[in-house]
Every structure is written in structure tokens, then in C-alpha cells.
Design a protein around this motif. Structure first.
Motif, mmCIF file in Angstrom:
data_model
loop_
_atom_site.group_PDB
_atom_site.id
_atom_site.type_symbol
_atom_site.label_atom_id
_atom_site.label_comp_id
_atom_site.label_asym_id
_atom_site.label_seq_id
_atom_site.Cartn_x
_atom_site.Cartn_y
_atom_site.Cartn_z
ATOM 1 N N GLU A 1 3.431 30.564 36.941
ATOM 2 C CA GLU A 1 2.196 31.179 37.453
ATOM 3 C C GLU A 1 1.582 30.360 38.587
ATOM 4 O O GLU A 1 1.103 30.925 39.577
ATOM 5 C CB GLU A 1 1.185 31.393 36.328
ATOM 6 N N ARG B 1 8.041 36.743 39.088
ATOM 7 C CA ARG B 1 7.942 36.155 37.746
ATOM 8 C C ARG B 1 9.265 36.344 36.990
ATOM 9 O O ARG B 1 9.779 35.400 36.378
ATOM 10 C CB ARG B 1 6.786 36.829 37.001
ATOM 11 N N GLN B 2 9.828 37.550 37.028
ATOM 12 C CA GLN B 2 11.099 37.837 36.343
ATOM 13 C C GLN B 2 12.234 36.992 36.910
ATOM 14 O O GLN B 2 13.048 36.450 36.158
ATOM 15 C CB GLN B 2 11.429 39.323 36.442
ATOM 16 N N THR C 1 7.131 42.363 44.337
ATOM 17 C CA THR C 1 5.860 42.230 43.612
ATOM 18 C C THR C 1 5.817 40.874 42.920
ATOM 19 O O THR C 1 6.854 40.222 42.740
ATOM 20 C CB THR C 1 5.729 43.332 42.525
ATOM 21 N N THR C 2 4.624 40.481 42.492
ATOM 22 C CA THR C 2 4.522 39.223 41.749
ATOM 23 C C THR C 2 5.258 39.319 40.413
ATOM 24 O O THR C 2 5.809 38.323 39.937
ATOM 25 C CB THR C 2 3.050 38.804 41.524
ATOM 26 N N GLU C 3 5.297 40.501 39.822
ATOM 27 C CA GLU C 3 6.037 40.666 38.563
ATOM 28 C C GLU C 3 7.531 40.444 38.791
ATOM 29 O O GLU C 3 8.199 39.812 37.970
ATOM 30 C CB GLU C 3 5.773 42.043 37.947
ATOM 31 N N GLU C 4 8.067 40.953 39.890
ATOM 32 C CA GLU C 4 9.483 40.699 40.214
ATOM 33 C C GLU C 4 9.718 39.209 40.411
ATOM 34 O O GLU C 4 10.736 38.673 39.966
ATOM 35 C CB GLU C 4 9.902 41.454 41.485
ATOM 36 N N ILE D 1 3.751 30.990 41.688
ATOM 37 C CA ILE D 1 3.495 32.321 42.234
ATOM 38 C C ILE D 1 2.157 32.347 42.982
ATOM 39 O O ILE D 1 2.027 32.965 44.045
ATOM 40 C CB ILE D 1 3.552 33.399 41.136
ATOM 41 N N ASP E 1 5.608 28.937 31.461
ATOM 42 C CA ASP E 1 4.897 30.080 32.046
ATOM 43 C C ASP E 1 3.823 29.594 33.017
ATOM 44 O O ASP E 1 3.612 30.190 34.073
ATOM 45 C CB ASP E 1 4.272 30.953 30.959
ATOM 46 N N ARG F 1 11.842 33.323 35.817
ATOM 47 C CA ARG F 1 12.211 33.179 34.395
ATOM 48 C C ARG F 1 13.730 33.226 34.228
ATOM 49 O O ARG F 1 14.296 32.500 33.405
ATOM 50 C CB ARG F 1 11.549 34.280 33.563
#
Length: 181
Positions: free
Chosen positions: A130, A85-86, A80-83, A133, A126, A89
Motif C-alpha cells: 500500500e 496491488r494484485q 488501476t491501483t487494484e491491478e 502504491i 500488505d 502480491r
């Protein structure tokens, strides 16, 4: 004949530096890793199971796999995009390892090796994460980045084989192929 047991377009392109006389064959193998396996052992294991189904004749089979690891943790391809992003980071401002394992095999013999390259990311904002991504590039890449694309903008330094980070340690593979024959 050389068989590349990988559907990665990056590996196919890199193998062309060594030879254009190869074909692609891929089988559906279970890539579940044993618990507690180290990143270098993981790529050796994965490259071996990818090559094995085709190592039953005189053809030389090449299997390969690449992982990104930080603090002993293997970072796979984000789902996922959240994964993504994590992961980005987690890598931000830090040096991590990229391991590629390669297995060369035929019916009579097999050899495997792993190459490690160290990559350091800039401290990422950030907004930078973004924007990266939004390119879509992180979604099919180990560690959520591709050094050969927009991900190159995240990299402060690299120690070792650049092509290893892309997915195939070309110069080492070329030498191993000579000694394998």
C-alpha cells in the motif's frame, strides 16, 4: 544519426551512456501480442514493430520494449491501483524474469536480441504494498514496479543486467551497435 523509437525517459537517459547524438521518434503502433507468445518473443516482436516505421534510410533506429514475466505470464502496466496491488502480491517473495527486447535497424538490415534478468522480491506485507502504491510509481511500469525508484525497496536480489530491468541493456546494446555499423 541514431533514432530512439521510444518515449521512455528511462531509455533516453540510459542511451546517453552510449551516445548523446540521438533523436526521439515515436509512432503509434498496435502493441497487441499474438496469443500464446512467450515473453522473450514478445519483446522481440514489440521492439521490431516500434523500430520498423523509421528504418527507411541510413539512420540507425533502436526500438525497445520491456516486460515482466512470472510463471510464463506477462505482467503489463497496471491500469488501476487494484491491478497494481494484485501484481505486487503475485511477485511478493518470488523470483521473476524481466525481458527487454531491442531491435537495431536501418533500410538495409535489422537485428534483434533479448536480454533476461532475474529479480527476486522480498515477502511483501500488505502495508509495504500500500505504501508503494501510494507513491504512484507502479502505474506506468511493467509489473507495477520501477527498480530505479521506490521499487528498489521491494527487491531482495537481482541476477543479470540491472539496466535491463530499468529498460535498456546498455552494455549489450553498445556491443551490438559496434557490430551493426
Amino acid at each position: 544519426m541514431i533514432i530512439l523509437a521510444s518515449q521512455s525517459p528511462r531509455r533516453q537517459e540510459l542511451l546517453k551512456y552510449i551516445t548523446t547524438d540521438f533523436e526521439i521518434r515515436v509512432s503509434d503502433v498496435d502493441e497487441t501480442l499474438p496469443d500464446g507468445i512467450s515473453p522473450s518473443d514478445a519483446v522481440l516482436y514489440l521492439s521490431s514493430i516500434k523500430a520498423k516505421p523509421f528504418a527507411n534510410g541510413d539512420d540507425i533506429v533502436i526500438g525497445a520494449d520491456t516486460v515482466v514475466a512470472l510463471d510464463g505470464k506477462i505482467l503489463g502496466k497496471p491500469k488501476t491501483t487494484e491491478e497494481a496491488r494484485q501484481m505486487l502480491r503475485f511477485l511478493s517473495g518470488r523470483e521473476h524474469s524481466v525481458f527487454t527486447g531491442v531491435t537495431i535497424a536501418n533500410a538495409e538490415k535489422s537485428t534483434s536480441f533479448a536480454v533476461e534478468t532475474r529479480v527476486k522480491f522480498f515477502d511483501l506485507t500488505d502495508d509495504e504494498i500500500e505504501r508503494y502504491i501510494a507513491t504512484g510509481e507502479p502505474m506506468d511500469k511493467a509489473g507495477a514496479y520501477g527498480i530505479q525508484g521506490y521499487g528498489s525497496l521491494l527487491v531482495e536480489s537481482i541476477t543479470g543486467d540491472y539496466f535491463n530491468v530499468v529498460g535498456l541493456p546498455v552494455s549489450t546494446l553498445a556491443r551490438k551497435l559496434i557490430s551493426f555499423s
